[in-house]
Structures are given as structure tokens and as C-alpha cells.
Enzyme design. Sequence first.
Site, mmCIF file in Angstrom:
data_model
loop_
_atom_site.group_PDB
_atom_site.id
_atom_site.type_symbol
_atom_site.label_atom_id
_atom_site.label_comp_id
_atom_site.label_asym_id
_atom_site.label_seq_id
_atom_site.Cartn_x
_atom_site.Cartn_y
_atom_site.Cartn_z
ATOM 1 N N LYS A 13 0.809 -1.103 0.037
ATOM 2 C CA LYS A 13 0.072 -0.077 0.106
ATOM 3 C C LYS A 13 0.905 1.387 0.044
ATOM 4 O O LYS A 13 0.553 2.132 -0.727
ATOM 5 C CB LYS A 13 -0.804 -0.099 1.448
ATOM 6 C CG LYS A 13 -1.855 -1.259 1.146
ATOM 7 C CD LYS A 13 -2.861 -1.101 2.467
ATOM 8 C CE LYS A 13 -2.068 -1.287 3.656
ATOM 9 N NZ LYS A 13 -1.238 -2.520 4.057
ATOM 10 N N ARG A 88 -9.411 1.107 8.746
ATOM 11 C CA ARG A 88 -8.651 -0.170 9.235
ATOM 12 C C ARG A 88 -9.948 -0.854 10.308
ATOM 13 O O ARG A 88 -9.729 -1.888 10.503
ATOM 14 C CB ARG A 88 -7.595 -0.142 10.063
ATOM 15 C CG ARG A 88 -6.260 -0.490 9.274
ATOM 16 C CD ARG A 88 -5.009 -0.316 10.230
ATOM 17 N NE ARG A 88 -3.950 -1.124 9.914
ATOM 18 C CZ ARG A 88 -2.824 -0.357 9.360
ATOM 19 N NH1 ARG A 88 -2.925 0.663 8.956
ATOM 20 N NH2 ARG A 88 -1.685 -1.310 9.314
ATOM 21 N N ARG A 127 11.481 -5.846 4.632
ATOM 22 C CA ARG A 127 11.474 -4.553 4.291
ATOM 23 C C ARG A 127 12.402 -3.538 4.957
ATOM 24 O O ARG A 127 12.555 -3.755 6.268
ATOM 25 C CB ARG A 127 9.707 -3.846 4.652
ATOM 26 C CG ARG A 127 9.546 -2.452 4.777
ATOM 27 C CD ARG A 127 7.972 -2.280 5.122
ATOM 28 N NE ARG A 127 7.530 -2.583 5.848
ATOM 29 C CZ ARG A 127 6.196 -2.476 6.216
ATOM 30 N NH1 ARG A 127 5.499 -2.041 5.390
ATOM 31 N NH2 ARG A 127 5.556 -2.899 7.253
ATOM 32 N N ARG A 160 11.659 -1.916 10.859
ATOM 33 C CA ARG A 160 10.729 -1.674 11.671
ATOM 34 C C ARG A 160 10.481 -2.676 12.588
ATOM 35 O O ARG A 160 10.541 -3.817 12.312
ATOM 36 C CB ARG A 160 9.338 -1.530 11.071
ATOM 37 C CG ARG A 160 9.161 -0.082 10.150
ATOM 38 C CD ARG A 160 7.884 0.002 9.368
ATOM 39 N NE ARG A 160 6.694 -0.582 9.999
ATOM 40 C CZ ARG A 160 5.460 -0.432 9.430
ATOM 41 N NH1 ARG A 160 5.408 0.012 7.950
ATOM 42 N NH2 ARG A 160 4.230 -0.788 9.948
ATOM 43 N N ARG A 171 -0.394 -8.537 13.696
ATOM 44 C CA ARG A 171 -0.984 -7.781 12.561
ATOM 45 C C ARG A 171 -1.800 -8.550 11.650
ATOM 46 O O ARG A 171 -2.911 -7.735 10.974
ATOM 47 C CB ARG A 171 -0.013 -7.214 11.947
ATOM 48 C CG ARG A 171 0.726 -5.937 12.976
ATOM 49 C CD ARG A 171 2.149 -5.563 12.457
ATOM 50 N NE ARG A 171 2.128 -4.867 11.287
ATOM 51 C CZ ARG A 171 3.249 -4.584 10.559
ATOM 52 N NH1 ARG A 171 4.150 -5.214 10.804
ATOM 53 N NH2 ARG A 171 2.841 -3.880 9.533
HETATM 54 P P1 ADP Z 1 2.125 -1.939 3.098
HETATM 55 O O1 ADP Z 1 2.270 -0.340 3.122
HETATM 56 O O2 ADP Z 1 1.178 -2.362 2.321
HETATM 57 O O3 ADP Z 1 2.561 -2.153 4.463
HETATM 58 P P2 ADP Z 1 4.932 -1.637 1.663
HETATM 59 O O4 ADP Z 1 4.476 -0.617 0.620
HETATM 60 O O5 ADP Z 1 5.693 -1.112 2.900
HETATM 61 O O6 ADP Z 1 3.516 -2.370 2.248
HETATM 62 O O7 ADP Z 1 5.738 -2.842 1.072
HETATM 63 C C1 ADP Z 1 6.138 -4.002 1.815
HETATM 64 C C2 ADP Z 1 7.270 -4.279 1.215
HETATM 65 O O8 ADP Z 1 7.153 -5.138 0.347
HETATM 66 C C3 ADP Z 1 8.310 -3.268 1.102
HETATM 67 O O9 ADP Z 1 9.959 -3.840 1.405
HETATM 68 C C4 ADP Z 1 8.177 -2.989 -0.339
HETATM 69 O O10 ADP Z 1 9.629 -2.528 -0.882
HETATM 70 C C5 ADP Z 1 7.829 -4.535 -0.659
HETATM 71 N N1 ADP Z 1 7.051 -4.315 -2.059
HETATM 72 C C6 ADP Z 1 5.775 -3.593 -2.184
HETATM 73 N N2 ADP Z 1 5.349 -3.804 -3.353
HETATM 74 C C7 ADP Z 1 6.126 -5.268 -3.805
HETATM 75 C C8 ADP Z 1 5.974 -5.800 -5.184
HETATM 76 N N3 ADP Z 1 4.595 -5.667 -5.798
HETATM 77 N N4 ADP Z 1 6.645 -6.929 -5.315
HETATM 78 C C9 ADP Z 1 7.497 -7.097 -4.351
HETATM 79 N N5 ADP Z 1 7.846 -6.131 -3.361
HETATM 80 C C10 ADP Z 1 6.979 -5.435 -3.051
HETATM 81 P P1 AMP Z 2 1.293 0.894 9.008
HETATM 82 O O1 AMP Z 2 2.405 1.492 8.801
HETATM 83 O O2 AMP Z 2 -0.115 1.107 8.123
HETATM 84 O O3 AMP Z 2 1.634 -0.686 8.661
HETATM 85 O O4 AMP Z 2 1.011 0.896 10.451
HETATM 86 C C1 AMP Z 2 1.507 0.591 11.646
HETATM 87 C C2 AMP Z 2 0.870 0.465 12.842
HETATM 88 O O5 AMP Z 2 0.173 1.626 13.072
HETATM 89 C C3 AMP Z 2 -0.387 -0.415 12.685
HETATM 90 O O6 AMP Z 2 -0.088 -1.846 13.036
HETATM 91 C C4 AMP Z 2 -1.351 0.184 13.941
HETATM 92 O O7 AMP Z 2 -0.837 -0.220 15.119
HETATM 93 C C5 AMP Z 2 -1.113 1.548 13.751
HETATM 94 N N1 AMP Z 2 -1.947 2.057 12.690
HETATM 95 C C6 AMP Z 2 -1.820 2.689 11.605
HETATM 96 N N2 AMP Z 2 -3.132 3.008 10.901
HETATM 97 C C7 AMP Z 2 -4.207 2.991 11.996
HETATM 98 C C8 AMP Z 2 -5.262 2.857 11.918
HETATM 99 N N3 AMP Z 2 -6.168 3.565 10.589
HETATM 100 N N4 AMP Z 2 -6.065 2.484 12.852
HETATM 101 C C9 AMP Z 2 -5.558 2.252 14.005
HETATM 102 N N5 AMP Z 2 -4.025 1.981 14.056
HETATM 103 C C10 AMP Z 2 -3.357 2.197 13.049
#
Ligand code: ADP
Ligand code: AMP
Length: 227
Positions: A13, A88, A127, A160, A171
Amino acid sequence: MRLVLLGPPGVGKGTQAARLGLRFGVPHVSTGEMFREALSQKTPLGMEAQKYMDAGKLVPDDITIGLVRERLSRPGVSSGFILDGFPRNLVQARALEDVLRDLGAALDAAVSIEAGTETVVRRLSGRRQCRRCGAVYHVEFNPPSEPGRCPKCGGELYQRDDDREETVRERLRVYMAETEPVIEFYRQRGLLVSVDGERDIDEVTQSIISALKEGNAVEESVSDGDS
Ligand code: ADP
Ligand code: AMP
């Protein structure tokens, strides 16, 4: 362009929101990033959010909804936003409707990025994020040119805390129990667009843009070209 991006943790995302934000010239708004920034500045909000983030739980709705209401009321988002990580749960989804109604705005689409558990676990475990500019990489799928250094700003890349295995499991459980129903919420409102998130980063961006065009959320004049 007002979009919500949905999907399990690690599906991509944030990666797609950053690209779509550039493409459409609107800010990428990530609640997770807002909490991480607050935490790095050790504000009371950040310290409170940390308890939930470290445990893989959702930060309470009153805190999160207040934060989003304030963020979406700022002038910089009047022409649109790509919202990542919110809503969420169903309470947040309804609250977003209220916020947008109060602002006289409406969503163009809710994009659900779909991938299996094995894929998202691999993505989360590799990541890496820049401490300085927040850019996101993957050790295998989107590696930085120099390991541990951000190619954009030279900042340090870190893993992270909540990408550790035990937290990831929680999660994913929270996602299935609380966030998945939000997909149906948007389907019922005729706003849902689903894309295959198993493909590589560029392909996912292209399929989101194509799907938005099919749903008439994007003008045909927006190029399908390179991202
Ligand atoms: P989210 O925001 O949904 O938690 P991220 O955008 O942070 O996910 O992506 C999670 C990990 O996967 C990151 O390390 C990113 O570089 C990698 N990633 C994202 N999209 C893809 C894809 N289509 N193919 C392979 N790796 C991806
Ligand atoms: P993310 O960066 O989207 O993976 O979010 C990291 C963490 O932030 C999550 O696991 C939650 O603990 C908190 N968080 C992010 N967005 C929300 C939301 N919309 N509602 C509640 N907690 C959130």
C-alpha cells in the site's frame, strides 16, 4: 483524486500510494507514518500509539480518527489524497464518510491490493525504511544500491520493530478480523476496485491505474506509461 488503499500489512500500500501520489499530484497520507513520525519526535501521541503498534494492535479509534480528520482538513489535501492504512475497521470507514461529507468531498475509489499470506510475510521480513525520508525498500525485491543507505537522501535504512515475526502474526490476525470487512463496505457502495498485488511493483501500479480508468475514476488523458 481521492483514493483509499486497502490490503494486508506488507502488500504494498505504501509503495503504491507514494507512486500514485506523484502520478496524480496529491499527497500520500499514511496513518502508520503519522504515528511513526510522532514516535520519533517523542510526542504524547507517539508514545501512546507505540504501545499498540509494538503489540501489532490498532491504535484506538478516537485517536486515529481525530488525527485523520485534522489531516484531511488541511489546505494541502483539498484537491485530493491517497489514503494508506486508514480506514482499518468499520467504525473508521463510517467516520471517514462523515469527515468527507463535512468537507464536501467524496472518494473516487477504494483500491484493494490482494496477495497471499506467504507473499506478504516475505515482503514484511525484507522491508527496510529510511530513518530520514521514510522511503521504503526491500532487500530482495526493491534493493537500495548500497545496502543500509537510502539512495534518495543517504539516510540510514532500518527494519521496523513491528516487522518482527511475532508482531507480524498479530497484525495479520487483526487485519483479517477487523480490516477485511472494510472491503465489503466499499463494495456495497460501488467504490471497490481490486487488483492483483502478487505482481511486481510497476505492474501493480499499472493495474491500479487501468482499473481506475475502467471504473471512470481517472480521465483517459492520464498516461498509462512509465511510472
Ligand atoms: P504496506 O504499506 O502495505 O505495509 P509496503 O508498501 O511497505 O507495504 O511494502 C512492503 C514491502 O514489500 C516493502 O519492502 C516493499 O519494498 C515491498 N514491495 C511492495 N510492493 C511489492 C511488489 N509488488 N513486489 C515485491 N515487493 C514489493
Ligand atoms: P502501517 O504503517 O500502516 O503498517 O501501520 C503501522 C501501525 O500503526 C499499525 O500496526 C497500527 O498499530 C497503527 N495504525 C496505522 N494506521 C492505523 C489505523 N487506521 N487505525 C489504528 N491503528 C493504525
